[in-house]
Structure formats: C-alpha cells, structure tokens
Design a protein around this motif. Structure first.
Motif, PDB file in Angstrom:
ATOM      1  N   ASN A   4       1.274  11.286  -4.362  1.00 58.47           N
ATOM      2  CA  ASN A   4       0.668  10.020  -3.991  1.00 58.47           C
ATOM      3  C   ASN A   4       0.761   8.995  -5.121  1.00 58.47           C
ATOM      4  N   GLU A   5       0.755   9.458  -6.358  1.00 57.61           N
ATOM      5  CA  GLU A   5       0.786   8.544  -7.493  1.00 57.61           C
ATOM      6  C   GLU A   5       2.177   7.977  -7.753  1.00 57.61           C
ATOM      7  N   TYR A   6       3.214   8.558  -7.136  1.00 61.24           N
ATOM      8  CA  TYR A   6       4.575   8.051  -7.288  1.00 61.24           C
ATOM      9  C   TYR A   6       4.898   6.963  -6.265  1.00 61.24           C
ATOM     10  N   LEU A   7       4.012   6.733  -5.316  1.00 63.69           N
ATOM     11  CA  LEU A   7       4.290   5.774  -4.257  1.00 63.69           C
ATOM     12  C   LEU A   7       4.411   4.356  -4.783  1.00 63.69           C
ATOM     13  N   LYS A   8       5.326   3.617  -4.185  1.00 65.19           N
ATOM     14  CA  LYS A   8       5.383   2.181  -4.455  1.00 65.19           C
ATOM     15  C   LYS A   8       4.208   1.526  -3.740  1.00 65.19           C
ATOM     16  N   ARG A   9       3.508   0.663  -4.443  1.00 60.73           N
ATOM     17  CA  ARG A   9       2.357  -0.022  -3.860  1.00 60.73           C
ATOM     18  C   ARG A   9       2.540  -1.533  -3.978  1.00 60.73           C
ATOM     19  N   CYS A  10       1.891  -2.239  -3.067  1.00 57.48           N
ATOM     20  CA  CYS A  10       1.918  -3.696  -3.101  1.00 57.48           C
ATOM     21  C   CYS A  10       1.478  -4.179  -4.481  1.00 57.48           C
ATOM     22  N   SER A  11       2.163  -5.165  -5.017  1.00 57.56           N
ATOM     23  CA  SER A  11       1.847  -5.664  -6.360  1.00 57.56           C
ATOM     24  C   SER A  11       0.609  -6.554  -6.370  1.00 57.56           C
ATOM     25  N   ARG A  12       0.132  -6.959  -5.193  1.00 52.25           N
ATOM     26  CA  ARG A  12      -1.072  -7.794  -5.119  1.00 52.25           C
ATOM     27  C   ARG A  12      -2.278  -6.967  -4.696  1.00 52.25           C
ATOM     28  N   CYS A  13      -2.158  -6.237  -3.576  1.00 53.10           N
ATOM     29  CA  CYS A  13      -3.239  -5.317  -3.197  1.00 53.10           C
ATOM     30  C   CYS A  13      -2.786  -3.924  -3.621  1.00 53.10           C
ATOM     31  N   ILE A  14      -3.146  -2.890  -2.919  1.00 50.85           N
ATOM     32  CA  ILE A  14      -2.775  -1.535  -3.331  1.00 50.85           C
ATOM     33  C   ILE A  14      -2.136  -0.728  -2.211  1.00 50.85           C
ATOM     34  N   LEU A  15      -1.813  -1.351  -1.076  1.00 47.10           N
ATOM     35  CA  LEU A  15      -1.263  -0.580   0.035  1.00 47.10           C
ATOM     36  C   LEU A  15       0.043   0.093  -0.372  1.00 47.10           C
ATOM     37  N   PRO A  16       0.207   1.381  -0.021  1.00 48.98           N
ATOM     38  CA  PRO A  16       1.431   2.095  -0.384  1.00 48.98           C
ATOM     39  C   PRO A  16       2.562   1.829   0.598  1.00 48.98           C
ATOM     40  N   GLU A  17       3.748   2.210   0.205  1.00 51.21           N
ATOM     41  CA  GLU A  17       4.936   2.003   1.025  1.00 51.21           C
ATOM     42  C   GLU A  17       4.913   2.815   2.313  1.00 51.21           C
ATOM     43  N   THR A  18       4.022   3.788   2.406  1.00 53.15           N
ATOM     44  CA  THR A  18       3.915   4.616   3.615  1.00 53.15           C
ATOM     45  C   THR A  18       3.020   3.997   4.677  1.00 53.15           C
ATOM     46  N   THR A  19       2.411   2.843   4.382  1.00 46.67           N
ATOM     47  CA  THR A  19       1.567   2.162   5.360  1.00 46.67           C
ATOM     48  C   THR A  19       2.399   1.755   6.574  1.00 46.67           C
ATOM     49  N   ASN A  21       4.332  -0.109   9.270  1.00 45.44           N
ATOM     50  CA  ASN A  21       4.840  -1.478   9.466  1.00 45.44           C
ATOM     51  C   ASN A  21       4.730  -2.358   8.220  1.00 45.44           C
ATOM     52  N   ILE A  22       4.635  -1.774   7.050  1.00 46.03           N
ATOM     53  CA  ILE A  22       4.539  -2.573   5.840  1.00 46.03           C
ATOM     54  C   ILE A  22       5.926  -3.013   5.382  1.00 46.03           C
ATOM     55  N   THR A  23       6.009  -4.212   4.827  1.00 50.16           N
ATOM     56  CA  THR A  23       7.228  -4.711   4.190  1.00 50.16           C
ATOM     57  C   THR A  23       6.819  -5.394   2.891  1.00 50.16           C
ATOM     58  N   PHE A  24       7.765  -5.509   1.964  1.00 50.51           N
ATOM     59  CA  PHE A  24       7.488  -6.149   0.680  1.00 50.51           C
ATOM     60  C   PHE A  24       8.471  -7.289   0.452  1.00 50.51           C
ATOM     61  N   ASP A  25       7.995  -8.367  -0.155  1.00 50.60           N
ATOM     62  CA  ASP A  25       8.893  -9.460  -0.516  1.00 50.60           C
ATOM     63  C   ASP A  25       9.546  -9.147  -1.868  1.00 50.60           C
ATOM     64  N   LYS A  26      10.310 -10.086  -2.377  1.00 47.22           N
ATOM     65  CA  LYS A  26      11.057  -9.846  -3.613  1.00 47.22           C
ATOM     66  C   LYS A  26      10.141  -9.611  -4.810  1.00 47.22           C
ATOM     67  N   ASP A  27       8.882 -10.066  -4.704  1.00 44.43           N
ATOM     68  CA  ASP A  27       7.917  -9.875  -5.786  1.00 44.43           C
ATOM     69  C   ASP A  27       7.057  -8.637  -5.589  1.00 44.43           C
ATOM     70  N   GLY A  28       7.346  -7.877  -4.537  1.00 47.88           N
ATOM     71  CA  GLY A  28       6.586  -6.660  -4.280  1.00 47.88           C
ATOM     72  C   GLY A  28       5.271  -6.884  -3.563  1.00 47.88           C
ATOM     73  N   VAL A  29       5.078  -8.090  -3.000  1.00 48.11           N
ATOM     74  CA  VAL A  29       3.842  -8.392  -2.269  1.00 48.11           C
ATOM     75  C   VAL A  29       4.042  -8.024  -0.797  1.00 48.11           C
ATOM     76  N   CYS A  30       3.061  -7.341  -0.219  1.00 51.62           N
ATOM     77  CA  CYS A  30       3.223  -6.855   1.146  1.00 51.62           C
ATOM     78  C   CYS A  30       2.951  -7.940   2.187  1.00 51.62           C
ATOM     79  N   ASN A  31       3.437  -7.696   3.399  1.00 51.82           N
ATOM     80  CA  ASN A  31       3.256  -8.642   4.499  1.00 51.82           C
ATOM     81  C   ASN A  31       1.793  -8.796   4.888  1.00 51.82           C
ATOM     82  N   PHE A  32       0.970  -7.765   4.669  1.00 52.75           N
ATOM     83  CA  PHE A  32      -0.442  -7.867   5.024  1.00 52.75           C
ATOM     84  C   PHE A  32      -1.186  -8.804   4.075  1.00 52.75           C
ATOM     85  N   CYS A  33      -0.745  -8.880   2.836  1.00 53.56           N
ATOM     86  CA  CYS A  33      -1.327  -9.849   1.904  1.00 53.56           C
ATOM     87  C   CYS A  33      -0.950 -11.272   2.324  1.00 53.56           C
ATOM     88  N   HIS A  34       0.303 -11.454   2.732  1.00 58.45           N
ATOM     89  CA  HIS A  34       0.770 -12.788   3.127  1.00 58.45           C
ATOM     90  C   HIS A  34       0.050 -13.301   4.370  1.00 58.45           C
TER      91      HIS A  34
END
Length: 379
Positions: A4-19, A21-34
C-alpha cells in the motif's frame, strides 16, 4: 514497507491510483480534486429554526434521533439535548455486531443528558443471517462494489426510527452523518459519478442509477438473490438514507434534518465535547475513533484492501484534505497507522457468526485475492 505504501497517490489529496475511475493530470493531481466543490453549510440559525418549528408543548418529544455509540451520533445528541434544549428520544438499534464500548457510550450519554432511549432488535436474527450469507457469497466472487451487501440489514434501521417517531407523533427525525463520510469510490463502483453536489449524490446513490449498479452486481453473482435477503434489499433500496424514496414519499409528514448539513463537522470539537461532557471513549486498541462501533467495519477494511488496496479511510481523509481540515501530510500519517488490519477482531466476528471454516468453498486456484482472503480468515 507494505504494498500500500508503494502506491502512487494524488499530489494534492491522498487518493491512491487504485481508486475507481481516478485519473491524474501532468502534475499528479487527481480528477476528484479538480471537480471538488467545498461543502456549503446552511447555518446554525437555520438549523435551530427548523428544530424549534417542531416543538409542541403537548408532545412528550420534540425530535427523534438514532444513536449508535459512535462519535457523530453522540455529538448530535449532545447538541440537541444540551445546546438546543430539545426533548429528545434516542433510538438505538441493538446491532449484534456492536462493539461493547459503543454500548457503554450510549449508556453514559443518556445518563449525562437525562434523555430517554428506546432500543430495538431485528426479528429472526436477520442481520446475522444476511451477513453470513452475503459474505460467503462474496467470497465465491469477490467484488469491491458488492462489499456493502454484507450490511444490508442496517438499512432496516431508518424505518424503525420512523416507526418510533410516528408512535409519539414526532414530526422531526435528526441524523448525524457528516458530509465527508459519504464514500465516493463506492458510488463510482456503481457507476454513479461523484462529480457534483453531494446532496444530489445522496439521492442518486439510492435512485435509479444506484439501483442499476446494485442490480448489475447481483447479476454477476446470483447468490445474492436469496429469498431470505430479497425483502431486506427492497427495504434497503426504499430507506437507504433520509433522501431516498421511502422517507420522502412514504413519510411525507416527517422532516428529516441532517445536523451536519447545517453546522460544520469539526473533528476536534466533536471529540473534545463528547469526551468531556458525555464520558465518551473509543477502544484503546484502535488508533481511529471513526466507525469502531460496528465490528463488521474491520472485515470491510480487509475486503477493500484485498480488492482495491485502499479502505474507506483513504476516501474520508482525502475529502478532509480538500476541505482544508487536515494537511496531506497529516492524512498520510493517519493512514499509515489506521489502515492496519485488525485480524483478531475479524476472527472473533467470523467465529461469532459460525463462519470459522471456509474450506467448503470451491475456489479458483488462480484467484489470488480470494485465496489470500480465505487464508487470512482461517489461518
């Protein structure tokens, strides 16, 4: 270090890449933050105006509230009885999986506040039976979307609370759920987008979209369609929350007031007040005070971790970060500690319901998730 600690997480919140329907922008910010829109509260003055409008000198009670012994319902009870000086009837469902500390918290609260409490049980051990059936059905075909099926009996709580309100001619039912604990990924798994106002989501989650998602999961695993479970599932669909069909259309004379839609939910204040004024405690064996009151929550953590490599706490703390209630660093520290699995609690839960031997299940040897889950259950 855990997987779990190796997961990529949103750079703004903490949602992991396994969430889901999650996507990340070029800065690593997830769509749920946007797409996040901060919670707007209607204000305490509006809350008191609504509550006081239901006062009747001739009535024994001004309002009814369900209490579980958890932190939010305890705080809501404190606000109603002490801050607003209302005549409150507390209603407790005697959940067969309630942690003993939650029961003690209820006893302490009603004594400190001098309020009446009534308790009820579900007939024919339906909670234990549906839990056991749906959990063993899930083990045959694990899916994160169907994990809430274990808790369908809890959907029978609200109609019973309404029953007591009608018995005492009370037109006001208060709930204490806070807007950050409506777990977004559970709706995404049912194809209910979370990119909109959370009040609309509550309705949609138990509307046509939500029902369609649940029906799809049942088609994938017909074992859920057991005659014992069908009536409970229908009631759950009708009374999933105060904004679903049952409360709105079958009890139109009752007003449902969610206290944390009016006043901000502030964790520090909630915990400080209930501990000092109600002698409230959470079990010292758990690092989190959230949702300890039902022991099934520990099993759900394991199931979500095995299927999504995350738990509901990831979503909960992500929302708190977006609302500037805690920092991202604080959330990560909490997750590292609070996402630890409590296997002793899980084994006790399964023993208490007779699910202590899963060797009869026919499993696909290639299904690593299922094998690991079973191994942890019976190992």
């Amino acid at each position: 270090m855990t997987e779990n600690e190796y997961l990529k997480r949103c750079s703004r919140c903490i949602l992991p890449e396994t969430t889901p329907n999650i996507t990340f922008d070029k800065d690593g910010v997830c769509n749920f933050c946007h797409s996040h829109v901060k919670v707007q509260y209607e204000g305490e003055s509006k809350l008191k105006e609504l509550l006081y409008s239901h006062r009747k000198e001739s009535n024994k009670y001004d309002c009814v509230i369900g209490v579980s012994g958890g932190r939010d319902s305890s705080y809501a009870l404190l606000k109603l009885a002490k801050d607003y000086n209302l005549k409150v009837l507390a209603v407790n469902y005697e959940n067969p999986f309630t942690d003993p500390q939650a029961k003690t918290n209820i006893e302490n609260a009603v004594e400190a506040l001098n309020v009446d409490v009534v308790s009820f049980k579900l007939k024919n051990n339906i909670h234990e039976k549906t839990f056991k059936h749906n959990f063993t059905s899930w083990l045959r075909k694990p899916s994160p979307a169907s994990i809430p099926m274990m808790c369908i009996a809890c959907k029978l709580i609200l109609p019973n609370i309404i029953k007591y309100a009608k018995k005492y001619d009370v037109k006001c039912v208060v709930t204490g759920g806070n807007p950050y604990e409506y777990i977004s990924f559970k709706r995404e798994l049912l194809n209910v987008s979370t990119d909109e106002n959370y009040m609309n989501l509550l309705t949609k989650s138990f509307g046509i979209k939500g029902f369609g998602g649940v029906a799809n999961e049942m088609l994938k695993n017909p074992l859920y369609c057991h005659p014992m479970c069908i009536p409970t599932m229908i009631t759950g669909f009708l009374y999933g929350n105060p904004y679903s069909f049952g409360p709105r259309f079958l009890s139109p004379d009752i007003e449902f007031i969610d206290i944390f839609h009016y006043i901000p939910w502030q964790e520090e204040e909630v915990l400080s007040r209930i501990k000092q004024e109600l002698n409230w405690e959470s079990p010292k064996r758990f690092s989190s005070s959230w949702r300890f009151d039902c022991t099934v929550s520990h099993l759900k953590d394991l199931m979500y971790m095995k299927t999504l490599n995350m738990t509901e706490k990831d979503d909960f703390y992500a929302k708190m970060v977006r609302e500037d209630l805690i920092t991202r660093e604080e959330a990560l520290i909490r997750l590292k500690d609070e996402n630890k699995l409590h296997m002793n609690e899980i084994r006790k839960l399964l023993d208490s319901t007779g699910i202590n031997d899963l060797s009869h299940l026919q499993t696909d040897k290639k299904d690593i998730i299922l094998k690991e889950l079973m191994a942890e259950k019976i190992g």
